[in-house]
Structure formats: structure tokens, C-alpha cells
Write a protein that holds these residues in place. Structure first.
Motif, PDB file in Angstrom:
ATOM      1  N   GLY A  55     -17.279 -14.764  -4.519  1.00 52.89           N
ATOM      2  CA  GLY A  55     -15.861 -14.441  -4.585  1.00 52.89           C
ATOM      3  C   GLY A  55     -15.049 -15.349  -5.473  1.00 52.89           C
ATOM      4  N   THR A  56     -15.701 -16.243  -6.184  1.00 55.78           N
ATOM      5  CA  THR A  56     -14.994 -17.105  -7.125  1.00 55.78           C
ATOM      6  C   THR A  56     -14.223 -16.280  -8.142  1.00 55.78           C
ATOM      7  N   GLY A  57     -14.790 -15.173  -8.527  1.00 59.63           N
ATOM      8  CA  GLY A  57     -14.126 -14.288  -9.454  1.00 59.63           C
ATOM      9  C   GLY A  57     -14.575 -12.866  -9.206  1.00 59.63           C
ATOM     10  N   VAL A  58     -13.703 -11.932  -9.496  1.00 63.80           N
ATOM     11  CA  VAL A  58     -14.004 -10.511  -9.322  1.00 63.80           C
ATOM     12  C   VAL A  58     -13.521  -9.753 -10.551  1.00 63.80           C
ATOM     13  N   TYR A  59     -14.293  -8.766 -10.955  1.00 69.47           N
ATOM     14  CA  TYR A  59     -13.950  -7.932 -12.115  1.00 69.47           C
ATOM     15  C   TYR A  59     -13.989  -6.474 -11.705  1.00 69.47           C
ATOM     16  N   TYR A  60     -13.041  -5.711 -12.219  1.00 66.42           N
ATOM     17  CA  TYR A  60     -13.057  -4.259 -12.060  1.00 66.42           C
ATOM     18  C   TYR A  60     -12.862  -3.611 -13.421  1.00 66.42           C
ATOM     19  N   ALA A  61     -13.611  -2.564 -13.662  1.00 65.71           N
ATOM     20  CA  ALA A  61     -13.378  -1.777 -14.866  1.00 65.71           C
ATOM     21  C   ALA A  61     -12.002  -1.128 -14.771  1.00 65.71           C
ATOM     22  N   ASP A  62     -11.376  -0.942 -15.924  1.00 67.41           N
ATOM     23  CA  ASP A  62     -10.039  -0.339 -15.932  1.00 67.41           C
ATOM     24  C   ASP A  62     -10.024   1.033 -15.259  1.00 67.41           C
ATOM     25  N   SER A  63     -11.125   1.744 -15.382  1.00 70.49           N
ATOM     26  CA  SER A  63     -11.180   3.101 -14.846  1.00 70.49           C
ATOM     27  C   SER A  63     -11.131   3.144 -13.319  1.00 70.49           C
ATOM     28  N   VAL A  64     -11.407   2.015 -12.660  1.00 71.78           N
ATOM     29  CA  VAL A  64     -11.431   2.006 -11.197  1.00 71.78           C
ATOM     30  C   VAL A  64     -10.437   1.021 -10.595  1.00 71.78           C
ATOM     31  N   LYS A  65      -9.789   0.256 -11.442  1.00 74.91           N
ATOM     32  CA  LYS A  65      -8.871  -0.777 -10.965  1.00 74.91           C
ATOM     33  C   LYS A  65      -7.769  -0.143 -10.118  1.00 74.91           C
ATOM     34  N   GLY A  66      -7.499  -0.732  -8.973  1.00 74.43           N
ATOM     35  CA  GLY A  66      -6.483  -0.214  -8.064  1.00 74.43           C
ATOM     36  C   GLY A  66      -7.001   0.835  -7.097  1.00 74.43           C
ATOM     37  N   ARG A  67      -8.196   1.346  -7.345  1.00 75.67           N
ATOM     38  CA  ARG A  67      -8.773   2.375  -6.460  1.00 75.67           C
ATOM     39  C   ARG A  67     -10.019   1.879  -5.741  1.00 75.67           C
ATOM     40  N   PHE A  68     -10.803   1.033  -6.399  1.00 78.69           N
ATOM     41  CA  PHE A  68     -12.044   0.521  -5.829  1.00 78.69           C
ATOM     42  C   PHE A  68     -11.855  -0.940  -5.449  1.00 78.69           C
ATOM     43  N   THR A  69     -12.509  -1.332  -4.349  1.00 76.99           N
ATOM     44  CA  THR A  69     -12.485  -2.723  -3.911  1.00 76.99           C
ATOM     45  C   THR A  69     -13.898  -3.160  -3.557  1.00 76.99           C
ATOM     46  N   MET A  70     -14.289  -4.258  -4.154  1.00 77.42           N
ATOM     47  CA  MET A  70     -15.628  -4.798  -3.926  1.00 77.42           C
ATOM     48  C   MET A  70     -15.515  -5.979  -2.978  1.00 77.42           C
ATOM     49  N   SER A  71     -16.457  -6.067  -2.041  1.00 77.31           N
ATOM     50  CA  SER A  71     -16.470  -7.197  -1.123  1.00 77.31           C
ATOM     51  C   SER A  71     -17.912  -7.489  -0.734  1.00 77.31           C
ATOM     52  N   GLN A  72     -18.108  -8.621  -0.093  1.00 85.38           N
ATOM     53  CA  GLN A  72     -19.454  -8.948   0.356  1.00 85.38           C
ATOM     54  C   GLN A  72     -19.390  -9.693   1.670  1.00 85.38           C
ATOM     55  N   ASP A  73     -20.406  -9.483   2.475  1.00 86.16           N
ATOM     56  CA  ASP A  73     -20.568 -10.171   3.749  1.00 86.16           C
ATOM     57  C   ASP A  73     -21.839 -10.999   3.632  1.00 86.16           C
ATOM     58  N   ASN A  74     -21.678 -12.284   3.392  1.00 87.76           N
ATOM     59  CA  ASN A  74     -22.844 -13.131   3.161  1.00 87.76           C
ATOM     60  C   ASN A  74     -23.744 -13.220   4.383  1.00 87.76           C
ATOM     61  N   SER A  75     -23.167 -13.188   5.578  1.00 84.67           N
ATOM     62  CA  SER A  75     -23.980 -13.276   6.793  1.00 84.67           C
ATOM     63  C   SER A  75     -24.884 -12.060   6.938  1.00 84.67           C
TER      64      SER A  75
END
Length: 127
Positions: A55-75
């Protein structure tokens, strides 16, 4: 041997939502570059989103920005892609990938040289 397994794809109408999951085994995801790519029929592979080192940095393509959200659960060693306001042009096979990339390579999605790739999950959006 590391492995990624995607799930959560399906068919929805435009405006709908889906949440993709990518379960990792055999390696930890908190210090890796984790990414989502997609490939529509007859088109090249497109970088959708990437997350660097937990989570230090996150990137989204312009085509999905504002609609898609990426996350992760390390556990749970699981990566997610929440997709809202889906459009027919989002129709594609979605793949998750993981690897030890530099911050630049990860967040600019400049390479396909990931160590692990999932088998893909199909997303179909109808109008």
C-alpha cells in the motif's frame, strides 16, 4: 511453488458491480508488487491497477479511475478489485499478478515481468 487464483468474475449489466479476489499461496504479498491486468478479445493486455509493497503506492489506469478500488488483506494473502459502475468496455478476462518489481515499474505498470500470474477470471458487462 507460489500460486495465484482469481475468483469473483461473472456477468452483470452496465452500472453493476463485481468484486474480484486473488488468493496467493506459497509467498507473502505484503512486500510485493500486486497488480490486475485485463485482456479483451482481440486486444492486448492492459494494466488496470497496481499496489506496491502493501500500500505504499497505488496506481489506477485512467479508464477505471474513480470506479475501481484495489485493496489487499495481508493476513489472508488476498488481493481484491472492487469494480463499480461497470461499463461494457470493461468486458475482459482479468488476471492478477505478483512480483518483486521496483516502485516505478510497479506503479507505472511498465512491464509484464511478474513472477506469478493467475489463470484469469472472466468479467462480462452487458448494455
Amino acid at each position: 511453488q507460489g500460486q495465484l487464483v482469481e475468483s469473483g468474475g461473472g456477468s452483470v449489466q452496465a452500472g453493476g458491480s463485481l468484486r474480484l479476489s486473488c488468493a496467493a499461496s506459497g509467498f507473502t504479498i505484503d512486500n510485493s508488487c500486486m497488480a490486475w491486468f485485463r485482456q479483451a478479445p482481440g486486444k492486448g493486455r492492459e494494466g488496470v491497477a497496481a499496489i506496491y509493497s502493501g500500500g505504499t503506492g497505488v496506481y489506477y489506469a485512467d479508464s477505471v479511475k474513480g470506479r475501481f478500488t484495489m485493496s489487499q488483506d495481508n493476513s489472508k494473502r488476498t488481493l481484491y478489485l472492487q469494480m463499480n459502475s461497470l461499463k461494457p468496455e470493461d468486458t475482459a478476462m482479468y488476471y492478477c499478478a505478483a512480483g518483486s518489481l521496483s516502485l516505478h515499474s510497479c506503479l507505472y505498470m511498465t512491464t509484464y515481468e511478474y513472477t506469478y500470474w493467475g489463470q484469469g477470471t472472466q468479467v462480462t458487462v452487458s448494455s
